[in-house]
Design a protein around this motif. Structure first.
Motif, PDB file in Angstrom:
ATOM      1  N   GLY A 173       1.154  -5.639   6.719  1.00  0.00           N
ATOM      2  CA  GLY A 173       1.295  -6.815   5.860  1.00  0.00           C
ATOM      3  C   GLY A 173       0.335  -6.833   4.700  1.00  0.00           C
ATOM      4  N   TYR A 174      -0.891  -6.375   4.917  1.00  0.00           N
ATOM      5  CA  TYR A 174      -1.878  -6.375   3.839  1.00  0.00           C
ATOM      6  C   TYR A 174      -1.776  -5.150   2.944  1.00  0.00           C
ATOM      7  N   LEU A 175      -1.367  -4.019   3.506  1.00  0.00           N
ATOM      8  CA  LEU A 175      -1.319  -2.795   2.709  1.00  0.00           C
ATOM      9  C   LEU A 175       0.001  -2.600   1.977  1.00  0.00           C
ATOM     10  N   SER A 176       1.022  -3.387   2.326  1.00  0.00           N
ATOM     11  CA  SER A 176       2.319  -3.303   1.642  1.00  0.00           C
ATOM     12  C   SER A 176       2.351  -4.333   0.513  1.00  0.00           C
ATOM     13  N   ASN A 177       2.424  -3.850  -0.713  1.00  0.00           N
ATOM     14  CA  ASN A 177       2.405  -4.728  -1.883  1.00  0.00           C
ATOM     15  C   ASN A 177       3.539  -4.360  -2.828  1.00  0.00           C
ATOM     16  N   GLY A 178       3.790  -5.262  -3.783  1.00  0.00           N
ATOM     17  CA  GLY A 178       4.793  -4.980  -4.795  1.00  0.00           C
ATOM     18  C   GLY A 178       6.120  -5.650  -4.531  1.00  0.00           C
ATOM     19  N   SER A 179       7.180  -5.056  -5.066  1.00  0.00           N
ATOM     20  CA  SER A 179       8.523  -5.615  -4.954  1.00  0.00           C
ATOM     21  C   SER A 179       9.109  -5.374  -3.568  1.00  0.00           C
ATOM     22  N   PHE A 180      10.309  -5.875  -3.356  1.00  0.00           N
ATOM     23  CA  PHE A 180      11.019  -5.675  -2.091  1.00  0.00           C
ATOM     24  C   PHE A 180      11.088  -4.188  -1.742  1.00  0.00           C
ATOM     25  N   ARG A 181      11.542  -3.375  -2.676  1.00  0.00           N
ATOM     26  CA  ARG A 181      11.687  -1.941  -2.410  1.00  0.00           C
ATOM     27  C   ARG A 181      10.340  -1.276  -2.174  1.00  0.00           C
ATOM     28  N   GLN A 182       9.343  -1.653  -2.941  1.00  0.00           N
ATOM     29  CA  GLN A 182       8.019  -1.050  -2.784  1.00  0.00           C
ATOM     30  C   GLN A 182       7.411  -1.406  -1.436  1.00  0.00           C
ATOM     31  N   ARG A 183       7.564  -2.654  -1.032  1.00  0.00           N
ATOM     32  CA  ARG A 183       7.023  -3.075   0.263  1.00  0.00           C
ATOM     33  C   ARG A 183       7.755  -2.381   1.409  1.00  0.00           C
ATOM     34  N   VAL A 184       9.059  -2.259   1.297  1.00  0.00           N
ATOM     35  CA  VAL A 184       9.819  -1.578   2.345  1.00  0.00           C
ATOM     36  C   VAL A 184       9.387  -0.127   2.463  1.00  0.00           C
ATOM     37  N   LEU A 185       9.189   0.532   1.325  1.00  0.00           N
ATOM     38  CA  LEU A 185       8.756   1.929   1.326  1.00  0.00           C
ATOM     39  C   LEU A 185       7.405   2.088   2.031  1.00  0.00           C
ATOM     40  N   ILE A 186       6.426   1.291   1.618  1.00  0.00           N
ATOM     41  CA  ILE A 186       5.073   1.417   2.175  1.00  0.00           C
ATOM     42  C   ILE A 186       5.069   1.074   3.662  1.00  0.00           C
ATOM     43  N   ALA A 187       5.684  -0.059   4.015  1.00  0.00           N
ATOM     44  CA  ALA A 187       5.685  -0.502   5.409  1.00  0.00           C
ATOM     45  C   ALA A 187       6.470   0.450   6.304  1.00  0.00           C
ATOM     46  N   SER A 188       7.557   1.015   5.794  1.00  0.00           N
ATOM     47  CA  SER A 188       8.362   1.949   6.588  1.00  0.00           C
ATOM     48  C   SER A 188       7.573   3.207   6.918  1.00  0.00           C
ATOM     49  N   ILE A 189       6.823   3.703   5.949  1.00  0.00           N
ATOM     50  CA  ILE A 189       5.990   4.881   6.199  1.00  0.00           C
ATOM     51  C   ILE A 189       4.954   4.568   7.281  1.00  0.00           C
ATOM     52  N   GLY A 190       4.298   3.412   7.152  1.00  0.00           N
ATOM     53  CA  GLY A 190       3.312   3.033   8.145  1.00  0.00           C
ATOM     54  C   GLY A 190       3.907   2.817   9.526  1.00  0.00           C
ATOM     55  N   HIS A 191       5.019   2.098   9.578  1.00  0.00           N
ATOM     56  CA  HIS A 191       5.701   1.830  10.853  1.00  0.00           C
ATOM     57  C   HIS A 191       6.125   3.137  11.511  1.00  0.00           C
ATOM     58  N   TRP A 192       6.644   4.041  10.712  1.00  0.00           N
ATOM     59  CA  TRP A 192       7.094   5.351  11.212  1.00  0.00           C
ATOM     60  C   TRP A 192       5.929   6.135  11.802  1.00  0.00           C
ATOM     61  N   LEU A 193       4.821   6.195  11.075  1.00  0.00           N
ATOM     62  CA  LEU A 193       3.663   6.955  11.553  1.00  0.00           C
ATOM     63  C   LEU A 193       3.068   6.335  12.819  1.00  0.00           C
ATOM     64  N   ILE A 194       3.076   5.015  12.910  1.00  0.00           N
ATOM     65  CA  ILE A 194       2.593   4.347  14.121  1.00  0.00           C
ATOM     66  C   ILE A 194       3.469   4.719  15.310  1.00  0.00           C
ATOM     67  N   ASN A 195       4.786   4.684  15.103  1.00  0.00           N
ATOM     68  CA  ASN A 195       5.712   5.048  16.182  1.00  0.00           C
ATOM     69  C   ASN A 195       5.515   6.497  16.632  1.00  0.00           C
ATOM     70  N   ILE A 196       5.317   7.381  15.668  1.00  0.00           N
ATOM     71  CA  ILE A 196       5.129   8.792  16.004  1.00  0.00           C
ATOM     72  C   ILE A 196       3.815   8.992  16.753  1.00  0.00           C
ATOM     73  N   ALA A 197       2.769   8.304  16.311  1.00  0.00           N
ATOM     74  CA  ALA A 197       1.476   8.426  16.978  1.00  0.00           C
ATOM     75  C   ALA A 197       1.563   7.967  18.429  1.00  0.00           C
ATOM     76  N   THR A 198       2.230   6.847  18.674  1.00  0.00           N
ATOM     77  CA  THR A 198       2.358   6.349  20.047  1.00  0.00           C
ATOM     78  C   THR A 198       3.247   7.262  20.880  1.00  0.00           C
ATOM     79  N   TYR A 199       4.252   7.894  20.247  1.00  0.00           N
ATOM     80  CA  TYR A 199       5.093   8.842  20.986  1.00  0.00           C
ATOM     81  C   TYR A 199       4.292  10.073  21.391  1.00  0.00           C
ATOM     82  N   LEU A 200       3.471  10.584  20.485  1.00  0.00           N
ATOM     83  CA  LEU A 200       2.653  11.747  20.805  1.00  0.00           C
ATOM     84  C   LEU A 200       1.689  11.444  21.956  1.00  0.00           C
TER      85      LEU A 200
END
Length: 234
Positions: A173-200
């Motif tokens: 929430g704090y690291l995702s800034n900008g427009s709708f598309r920009q926030r989705v891009l940043i948050a999706s990368i973070g969400h993805w990496l968190i999921n991968i880290a927990t899977y590993l």
């Protein structure tokens, strides 16, 4: 939220008939996307006026670097905790018949499906009516409770899941800034990496203990770091 919940129920019912392994890609992750679509089609003019403006590519790039750094630190912390405690790591194992590389791609799609709703639309709309911290917290609580399966576990596991989800909501929430598309891009990368880290760490059994405890503690630490970075930027 009503649209997201309705879509989620339908997607949960469709999953067993889709032939898609839920461990590789859970269709319910696209519930928030369908909720956004319904909201946009119904209240397009109102929603368009509430969405934030775009930011410079430089600041978006800095946000991506920050969220990737936070996620890498999260992975390092939970890996160290597992090694010190003697807990076995799953590592980059195949998911059923799917190679790990395909799993990575599917997880990115799933993360994007969620973030279109949570950090893409819900949080910015709430920010137009309340402080950013309140918007992040409200979005985080909704996001956590949406994972109803986590609260079928024992109290400690459910509490750890809730704490970790709220901490991740602060990071994204704090690291995702900008427009709708920009926030989705940043948050999706973070969400993805968190999921991968927990899977590993734990594979598909991320609610097992002590893994969920490691995840909660590490999530709180990176959330504190993210809030500090945001405060300094302000």
């Amino acid at each position: 939220m009503l649209s997201t919940l309705a879509a989620s129920v339908v997607l949960l019912a469709v999953q067993p008939h889709s032939g898609i392994d839920p461990a590789a890609l859970s269709l319910v992750q696209f519930g928030p996307t369908l909720g956004v679509l319904a909201t946009w089609l119904t209240f397009r003019k109102t929603v368009a006026g509430l969405l934030p403006a775009a930011e410079s590519s430089r600041r978006v790039g800095a946000s991506v670097v920050a969220v990737v750094t936070a996620c890498v630190l999260f992975w390092v912390l939970i890996t160290m905790a597992a090694v010190v405690s003697g807990t076995a790591l799953v590592g980059p194992a195949a998911v059923g018949s799917l190679p790990f590389a395909v799993f990575l791609l599917l997880q990115l799609l799933g993360a994007g499906g969620e973030e279109i709703g949570w950090r893409g639309l819900m949080q910015p709309m709430l920010e137009s009516r309340m402080t950013r911290f309140a918007a992040i917290s409200t979005t985080g609580v909704t996001w956590a409770l949406w994972h109803v399966q986590a609260f079928e576990a024992d109290l400690v596991t459910a509490a750890c899941f809730f704490v970790s989800t709220m901490a991740f909501a602060i990071v994204l929430g704090y690291l995702s800034n900008g427009s709708f598309r920009q926030r989705v891009l940043i948050a999706s990368i973070g969400h993805w990496l968190i999921n991968i880290a927990t899977y590993l760490l734990a594979g598909d059994n991320t609610l097992d203990r002590p893994q969920i405890v490691f995840i909660a503690i590490a999530a709180v630490l990176i959330a504190a770091g993210s809030m500090t970075i945001h405060a300094r930027q302000q």
